[in-house]
Design a protein around this motif. Sequence first.
Motif, PDB file in Angstrom:
ATOM      1  N   THR A  20       0.847  -1.191   0.000  1.00  0.00           N
ATOM      2  CA  THR A  20       0.000   0.000   0.000  1.00  0.00           C
ATOM      3  C   THR A  20       0.886   1.246   0.000  1.00  0.00           C
ATOM      4  N   SER A  21       0.544   2.201  -0.827  1.00  0.00           N
ATOM      5  CA  SER A  21       1.336   3.427  -0.932  1.00  0.00           C
ATOM      6  C   SER A  21       1.025   4.384   0.220  1.00  0.00           C
ATOM      7  N   VAL A  22       2.103   4.815   0.884  1.00  0.00           N
ATOM      8  CA  VAL A  22       2.024   5.836   1.923  1.00  0.00           C
ATOM      9  C   VAL A  22       3.023   6.923   1.549  1.00  0.00           C
ATOM     10  N   LEU A  23       3.088   7.985   2.351  1.00  0.00           N
ATOM     11  CA  LEU A  23       3.994   9.085   2.027  1.00  0.00           C
ATOM     12  C   LEU A  23       5.047   9.258   3.105  1.00  0.00           C
ATOM     13  N   GLY A  24       6.300   9.283   2.671  1.00  0.00           N
ATOM     14  CA  GLY A  24       7.429   9.490   3.565  1.00  0.00           C
ATOM     15  C   GLY A  24       7.975  10.902   3.442  1.00  0.00           C
ATOM     16  N   TYR A  25       8.973  11.202   4.281  1.00  0.00           N
ATOM     17  CA  TYR A  25       9.490  12.576   4.347  1.00  0.00           C
ATOM     18  C   TYR A  25      10.998  12.558   4.546  1.00  0.00           C
ATOM     19  N   ALA A  26      11.687  13.444   3.812  1.00  0.00           N
ATOM     20  CA  ALA A  26      13.134  13.600   3.964  1.00  0.00           C
ATOM     21  C   ALA A  26      13.487  15.053   3.680  1.00  0.00           C
ATOM     22  N   THR A  27      14.666  15.476   4.112  1.00  0.00           N
ATOM     23  CA  THR A  27      15.117  16.848   3.859  1.00  0.00           C
ATOM     24  C   THR A  27      16.558  16.854   3.362  1.00  0.00           C
TER      25      THR A  27
ATOM     26  N   THR B 171      19.729  19.989   2.745  1.00  0.00           N
ATOM     27  CA  THR B 171      20.126  21.405   2.756  1.00  0.00           C
ATOM     28  C   THR B 171      20.791  21.816   1.459  1.00  0.00           C
ATOM     29  N   ASP B 172      21.437  20.889   0.771  1.00  0.00           N
ATOM     30  CA  ASP B 172      22.101  21.242  -0.490  1.00  0.00           C
ATOM     31  C   ASP B 172      21.314  20.792  -1.718  1.00  0.00           C
ATOM     32  N   GLY B 173      20.163  20.183  -1.504  1.00  0.00           N
ATOM     33  CA  GLY B 173      19.337  19.732  -2.609  1.00  0.00           C
ATOM     34  C   GLY B 173      19.715  18.387  -3.170  1.00  0.00           C
ATOM     35  N   ILE B 174      20.802  17.810  -2.654  1.00  0.00           N
ATOM     36  CA  ILE B 174      21.294  16.547  -3.206  1.00  0.00           C
ATOM     37  C   ILE B 174      21.400  15.474  -2.118  1.00  0.00           C
ATOM     38  N   ASN B 175      22.142  15.786  -1.074  1.00  0.00           N
ATOM     39  CA  ASN B 175      22.389  14.810  -0.017  1.00  0.00           C
ATOM     40  C   ASN B 175      21.281  14.874   1.031  1.00  0.00           C
ATOM     41  N   ILE B 176      20.773  13.710   1.406  1.00  0.00           N
ATOM     42  CA  ILE B 176      19.688  13.627   2.373  1.00  0.00           C
ATOM     43  C   ILE B 176      20.252  13.800   3.775  1.00  0.00           C
ATOM     44  N   ASP B 177      19.756  14.817   4.500  1.00  0.00           N
ATOM     45  CA  ASP B 177      20.205  15.083   5.862  1.00  0.00           C
ATOM     46  C   ASP B 177      19.343  14.351   6.892  1.00  0.00           C
ATOM     47  N   GLU B 178      18.072  14.269   6.578  1.00  0.00           N
ATOM     48  CA  GLU B 178      17.137  13.663   7.536  1.00  0.00           C
ATOM     49  C   GLU B 178      16.119  12.833   6.769  1.00  0.00           C
ATOM     50  N   ARG B 179      15.787  11.698   7.349  1.00  0.00           N
ATOM     51  CA  ARG B 179      14.770  10.821   6.758  1.00  0.00           C
ATOM     52  C   ARG B 179      13.861  10.357   7.875  1.00  0.00           C
ATOM     53  N   HIS B 180      12.608  10.762   7.821  1.00  0.00           N
ATOM     54  CA  HIS B 180      11.678  10.479   8.907  1.00  0.00           C
ATOM     55  C   HIS B 180      11.482   8.969   9.055  1.00  0.00           C
ATOM     56  N   PRO B 181      11.481   8.479  10.274  1.00  0.00           N
ATOM     57  CA  PRO B 181      11.414   7.022  10.483  1.00  0.00           C
ATOM     58  C   PRO B 181      10.049   6.415  10.185  1.00  0.00           C
ATOM     59  N   LEU B 182       9.005   7.256  10.138  1.00  0.00           N
ATOM     60  CA  LEU B 182       7.651   6.753   9.921  1.00  0.00           C
ATOM     61  C   LEU B 182       6.990   7.524   8.784  1.00  0.00           C
ATOM     62  N   PRO B 183       5.981   6.959   8.175  1.00  0.00           N
ATOM     63  CA  PRO B 183       5.267   7.720   7.155  1.00  0.00           C
ATOM     64  C   PRO B 183       4.575   8.933   7.766  1.00  0.00           C
ATOM     65  N   ILE B 184       4.530  10.025   7.002  1.00  0.00           N
ATOM     66  CA  ILE B 184       3.886  11.242   7.513  1.00  0.00           C
ATOM     67  C   ILE B 184       2.442  11.358   7.035  1.00  0.00           C
TER      68      ILE B 184
ATOM     69  N   ASP C 244       3.131  23.884  11.257  1.00  0.00           N
ATOM     70  CA  ASP C 244       3.069  22.464  11.610  1.00  0.00           C
ATOM     71  C   ASP C 244       3.987  21.639  10.724  1.00  0.00           C
ATOM     72  N   PHE C 245       3.988  21.952   9.440  1.00  0.00           N
ATOM     73  CA  PHE C 245       4.832  21.218   8.492  1.00  0.00           C
ATOM     74  C   PHE C 245       6.304  21.383   8.844  1.00  0.00           C
ATOM     75  N   ASN C 246       6.719  22.623   9.107  1.00  0.00           N
ATOM     76  CA  ASN C 246       8.130  22.874   9.420  1.00  0.00           C
ATOM     77  C   ASN C 246       8.573  22.215  10.721  1.00  0.00           C
ATOM     78  N   ASN C 247       7.623  22.053  11.650  1.00  0.00           N
ATOM     79  CA  ASN C 247       7.953  21.462  12.937  1.00  0.00           C
ATOM     80  C   ASN C 247       7.548  19.991  13.036  1.00  0.00           C
ATOM     81  N   LYS C 248       7.232  19.424  11.881  1.00  0.00           N
ATOM     82  CA  LYS C 248       6.929  17.986  11.781  1.00  0.00           C
ATOM     83  C   LYS C 248       5.744  17.570  12.657  1.00  0.00           C
ATOM     84  N   ARG C 249       4.786  18.457  12.753  1.00  0.00           N
ATOM     85  CA  ARG C 249       3.511  18.103  13.383  1.00  0.00           C
ATOM     86  C   ARG C 249       2.541  17.802  12.237  1.00  0.00           C
ATOM     87  N   TRP C 250       2.324  16.552  12.007  1.00  0.00           N
ATOM     88  CA  TRP C 250       1.634  16.133  10.790  1.00  0.00           C
ATOM     89  C   TRP C 250       0.117  16.168  10.962  1.00  0.00           C
TER      90      TRP C 250
END
Length: 617
Positions: free
Chosen positions: A326-333, A335-348, A414-420
């Motif tokens: 089943t398709s869910v939505l994940g989240y990552a950030t 800072t340089d547009g290329i390398n992933i700094d953060e990857r949320h452990p759960l679907p948002i 809420d989005f910026n502070n990861k309150r989904w």
Amino acid sequence: MDNNLNQKTFRALGVISTNNKAFLFYNLFFNDGTSLKIDQSLNGTDFSRYHEDVQIITGGKGGENSEKLKDFYVSIFENRYFLTYRLLGEKQQSLYLASSSDMLTWNRIDKVARIREPGMVIPNFKHNDKYAIIFGKKALKIAFSADLKTWNIAKQPILNPRNDFFDNFDFKVAGIFVINEGILLVYYSYDSKVKNPSYAVGAVLLEKTNPQKVLWRSFEPIWEQNEHFKEKLITPLGVVDLNGKIIFYWGTEKGIYVVSYLFFKKALLDLHTGKSVFSLEKIKENPILEPNPNRPWESKATFNPAALYEKGKVHIVYRAVGDNDTSVLGYATSTDGINIDERHPLPIYTPTEPFECPPAGRPTFSNRYISGGGYGGCEDPRITKIGDRIFMTYVAFDGCNPPRVALTSIKVDDFNNKRWHWEKPVLISKPGVVDKNACLLSEKINGKYVIFHRIYPDILIDFVSDLDFDGKTKWLKGEFKISPRKNFWDSRKVGAGAPPIKTKKGWLLIYQAVGNQDASKYKMGAMLLNLNDPTKVLHRSKKPILEPNQKYENEGWKYGVAYPCGAVTLGSNLYVYYGGADKVICAAKADLNEFIHNLTHSETPKLEPVSIQQIYN
């Protein structure tokens, strides 16, 4: 007469360029007969008062009747000119060959044995010390001769019609140019069964040492007859190279017109060598995000990412498929547009409504709607910031019914502070219709929100007063559309990719498309839309800006896929985020100003009338 001549008094026959001049051959009709003339031009459009008489001497039979001339081609070999032509009214058509030292007096050599279709001698070229003619109608062929009298026709054609391409019809030679890279053959394709056929122009590069070998052939028309010509009947007159400018000549009921290109040969050679006039550069770190086998919810696929630049970083919301398909939505950030700094452990974001929750088990009756190895859920998000909210459109699929567009939103804070804390989603597209690729413009136009979406095969655009859809009675209507282009790389279907980015020149829309010529691949293009009316396309890429030719775009749940869902500007660069092979997340970039410049300056053919001045005096 200072402008174009009526076809009843004037009939153009053919063109050639030599010594930095273009020469036009034509018949001039008088009350007491017809005269074959030649005029010259320094710029290819303004022909001077040169109009010398021309004659074709046929030996003991006297001169050729110029009223009967057709399929008129002139080429040059060193200091000698060759003319090939056919005659109107012949029951059994023949191709005739004549030669001249000055283009005024021609001596007919003979009929070209066994060749009845139009053809042209390859200029300034011999193969194994033999002249060559390219000719044909149902296919283009080549013949060779040492003495210009006995011609040996090669067994195999050099060009045949191609199914599902612009040139799946009859052929006619337009012009031939010998260049460093090979023999550039420009040809017309047209349907001879139609009374007033429309013409498309193609090109092919042949090898010099073996002119029967094709090195490259255009997948799309170089030019095609459409809104350029309103006349019922046009006649192709040939093409010349005048000081690096390629000029096509067309006879119409209202006179002669030219379609000119300044960088024609360079553009064709760039395509032959794999270069593009402009394109996105794929990030060497690709794929930048892959499935995580240690997380059940994203163990199989992570792809089709939305993107938003906010608070100094790129926020990526991506589609994920895991063990339950089943398709869910994940989240990552990043800072340089290329390398992933953060990857949320759960679907948002996960399916919560019946219209996006697949039934237990794997349905087998709706496989045509399935993508990415999943069987429903929340698919292919796009996110847009408008005011203090971030709106997200996505494809809602319950595993059974046609996928539809859903809309939700969240406060920016809420989005910026990861309150989904997402708003309850609502369907905004009609039931029973497959509708995908939806995104919102980041600004209102004339007080209305603008929503892009896709119902096969078009991009649809709606203007709505508010985003208060009730999911029951209020649906997108598809008020305006941007369609695929016949005979182009995006000829089968098109869909909006990332939400359009505002630039000084217009709204930049990165879109995905499939063409009939290469129907198994999803490629990317770019459009520039009018800032005040985004239904108007100002510029559109003639070639794909990105194609799925890397391993990570072909080894996954679906090969040959580069599917954009997000784009941001970071510094001076444009970053586009896309799904590769329905499995991984990739990125590509370009200098934004350079990209826009290339998009707005990609060569457009210029249509101009030809002037024959004071021809009666």
